[in-house]
Design a protein around this motif. Structure first.
Motif, PDB file in Angstrom:
ATOM      1  N   GLN A 256     -53.779 -10.148  53.315  1.00  0.00           N
ATOM      2  CA  GLN A 256     -53.362 -10.894  52.384  1.00  0.00           C
ATOM      3  C   GLN A 256     -51.583 -10.692  52.372  1.00  0.00           C
ATOM      4  O   GLN A 256     -51.277  -9.646  52.633  1.00  0.00           O
ATOM      5  N   LEU A 257     -50.954 -11.424  52.531  1.00  0.00           N
ATOM      6  CA  LEU A 257     -49.537 -11.965  51.879  1.00  0.00           C
ATOM      7  C   LEU A 257     -49.193 -11.831  51.014  1.00  0.00           C
ATOM      8  O   LEU A 257     -49.529 -12.842  50.177  1.00  0.00           O
ATOM      9  N   ILE A 258     -48.639 -11.004  50.210  1.00  0.00           N
ATOM     10  CA  ILE A 258     -48.055 -10.862  49.302  1.00  0.00           C
ATOM     11  C   ILE A 258     -46.128 -10.736  48.278  1.00  0.00           C
ATOM     12  O   ILE A 258     -45.760  -9.886  49.465  1.00  0.00           O
ATOM     13  N   ILE A 259     -46.052 -11.139  47.541  1.00  0.00           N
ATOM     14  CA  ILE A 259     -44.785 -11.168  47.769  1.00  0.00           C
ATOM     15  C   ILE A 259     -44.427 -11.132  45.512  1.00  0.00           C
ATOM     16  O   ILE A 259     -45.154 -11.680  45.178  1.00  0.00           O
ATOM     17  N   ASN A 260     -44.018  -9.899  45.495  1.00  0.00           N
ATOM     18  CA  ASN A 260     -44.283  -9.457  44.300  1.00  0.00           C
ATOM     19  C   ASN A 260     -43.305  -9.493  42.980  1.00  0.00           C
ATOM     20  O   ASN A 260     -42.516  -8.768  42.262  1.00  0.00           O
ATOM     21  N   LEU A 265     -46.991 -13.351  44.436  1.00  0.00           N
ATOM     22  CA  LEU A 265     -47.504 -14.568  44.701  1.00  0.00           C
ATOM     23  C   LEU A 265     -48.454 -14.054  45.843  1.00  0.00           C
ATOM     24  O   LEU A 265     -48.237 -12.630  46.668  1.00  0.00           O
ATOM     25  N   ILE A 266     -49.784 -14.319  46.349  1.00  0.00           N
ATOM     26  CA  ILE A 266     -51.090 -13.630  47.231  1.00  0.00           C
ATOM     27  C   ILE A 266     -51.012 -15.232  48.252  1.00  0.00           C
ATOM     28  O   ILE A 266     -51.487 -15.746  47.368  1.00  0.00           O
ATOM     29  N   MET A 267     -51.844 -14.914  49.122  1.00  0.00           N
ATOM     30  CA  MET A 267     -52.091 -15.918  49.726  1.00  0.00           C
ATOM     31  C   MET A 267     -53.061 -15.147  51.059  1.00  0.00           C
ATOM     32  O   MET A 267     -52.441 -13.755  51.798  1.00  0.00           O
ATOM     33  N   THR A 299     -45.727 -24.521  45.548  1.00  0.00           N
ATOM     34  CA  THR A 299     -44.720 -25.398  47.063  1.00  0.00           C
ATOM     35  C   THR A 299     -44.973 -23.918  47.838  1.00  0.00           C
ATOM     36  O   THR A 299     -44.747 -24.498  48.936  1.00  0.00           O
ATOM     37  N   VAL A 300     -44.291 -23.099  47.329  1.00  0.00           N
ATOM     38  CA  VAL A 300     -44.152 -21.680  48.547  1.00  0.00           C
ATOM     39  C   VAL A 300     -45.625 -22.252  49.356  1.00  0.00           C
ATOM     40  O   VAL A 300     -45.217 -21.287  50.787  1.00  0.00           O
TER      41      VAL A 300
END
Length: 448
Positions: A256-260, A265-267, A299-300
């Motif tokens: 998972q790509l996570i931006i904290n 954001l998790i995808m 959107t991201v």
């Protein structure tokens, strides 16, 4: 700021130089354009149409050294005689980015790195466009920053910056600075001193304030060593695909790509449009920059899923009888090619070669052993490539045109294999540019 009617000389009449000349004229300054080479017809027509004085295939010293300010195209080294003379006379010599930056109050997202900056710039622009941000894209790609600033209708500019552009930037600052990676490149312009090249890349951080952001690759040892040495007061947002500790964005063990940055954001990385580890880093950098600007997670996420990669950067050209052809002509150094090979999932017939920039191919040998079944050398001088990979790969052939290279590729590859143009070299021995090389490759594939 330059005073009205001061003499501005622009060295180089490509997109950057002509843009700077047009901006100079728009601001009411006297301007003269000088190119030591031949000026392309489209740029010459533009100068004539706008009544801008120019010369080509020469530098008239008396005119140039009468300048109050020189705007230098990034391809011209500081060691060129006319530049050295100007500097000795204390005439300021700046880049087009520095010049254009004086005429806009828009936010800037500035992206540099040895590799991945074009993709990351396009990806960041794509996200912001999808969020209906009034955004421009400039720097090392597309229409020059100076040309766009003439109308200055944008709220945000995404700027891809090479080390050569950064070298000519003094007062300019980013609002969001992104540093993707640092590996040896263009060392001929830095006296073969790696620290000078590193310092050039770190100019992306100059004048950052506590209100600004610095987004950087925590997996890059050179970057991390430099960050530890420097007093960077901006908000720091490191990203990593190796660790989840003390970073703003990462890839976890569940892919998972996570931006904290809140909201988090998790995808899944399987949903990313761009494949490969290096593209996961590019996606993290672009995603963090977008989150800093408070772009909605939806959107991201959607933008990271539907992005189409840029021409000549791991560009899928087509399949012929089950053989896939990929154009990575923009890979002009070993590190770019390493990333390309790393992202390949099928056996590869690799097209490599051109003008060597002091390449050391040793770092590619493990990947070549693992993934490459044949090599096609596409260059005038292939001795270094032959020396590096003879005995590593059984089949190595030489081609003198894109058509010949593609024909060999088609003969050597089988169904469910990939013919990859990723030259690791500059293009100027057989082609006008990496774009010309890529387009000839694509034309040859379509003729099969």
């Amino acid at each position: 700021m330059v005073k009205n009617n001061k003499n501005i000389v622009v060295l180089g009449a490509g997109e950057s130089g002509v843009g700077a000349a047009l901006l100079s004229q728009h601001k009411g300054y006297g301007v003269f354009v000088s190119d030591f080479g031949k000026i392309k017809e489209n740029f010459k027509a533009e100068l004539i149409e706008n009544n801008i004085n120019y010369e080509e295939e020469q530098h008239t010293e008396s005119t140039i050294l009468n300048a109050d300010l020189i705007v230098k195209s990034p391809g011209i080294a500081d060691t060129v005689s006319i530049v050295k003379k100007a500097l000795s006379l204390k005439i300021p010599v700046i880049s087009e980015i520095e010049f254009a930056g004086r005429f806009t109050k828009a936010k800037t997202i500035c992206i540099t790195g040895s590799n991945g900056k074009t993709t990351t710039a396009f990806l960041t622009h794509h996200i912001l466009s999808n969020a209906n941000v009034n955004v421009g894209l400039a720097g090392n790609i597309g229409k020059s920053f100076a040309r766009q600033v003439i109308k200055d209708e944008k709220d945000v500019y995404v700027l891809e910056l090479s080390s050569f552009q950064l070298d000519g930037m003094y007062d300019f600052k980013a609002d969001i600075a992104i540093l993707l990676n640092i590996t040896p490149d263009h060392l001929d312009r830095y006296e073969y001193d790696m620290q000078k090249y590193v310092d050039s890349k770190f100019r992306i951080c100059q004048h950052l304030t506590k209100a600004d952001w610095f987004i950087y690759n925590a997996d890059d040892p050179i970057i991390m060593a430099e960050v530890a040495k420097r007093n960077i007061v901006a908000n720091k947002a490191p990203f990593s695909i190796k660790t989840t500790e003390n970073v703003a964005g990462y890839i976890n063990n569940n892919n998972q790509l996570i931006i904290n940055l809140k909201p988090e954001l998790i995808m899944s990385i399987h949903d990313l449009a761009l494949k490969g580890k290096h593209n996961a880093q590019n996606s993290l950098a672009a995603g963090i920059a977008s989150k800093v600007l408070e772009i909605r997670n939806e959107t991201v996420r959607e933008s990271l899923q539907d992005f189409k990669n840029v021409e000549h950067r791991l560009e899928f050209v087509g399949k012929v009888n089950g053989i896939e052809f990929i154009n990575d002509s923009k890979a002009t150094n070993v590190n770019s090619t390493w990333y390309a090979l790393e992202s390949m999932e099928n056996p590869v017939v690799w097209i490599v070669g051109g003008i060597d920039k002091g390449n050391d191919y040793d770092s590619l040998i493990p990947l070549v052993k693992e993934k490459v079944k044949a090599i096609i050398c596409l260059g005038e001088e292939n001795d270094k490539i032959l020396e590096a990979f003879t005995g590593v790969v059984d089949t190595i052939v030489e081609a003198k045109s894109a058509y010949q290279a593609v024909t060999y590729g088609y003969e050597l590859a089988k169904a469910d294999q990939t013919v990859l143009l990723s030259p690791a070299c500059a293009s100027f021995d057989l082609f006008e540019s990496y774009e010309d090389r890529g387009r000839q490759f694509k034309k040859a594939v379509r003729s099969l």
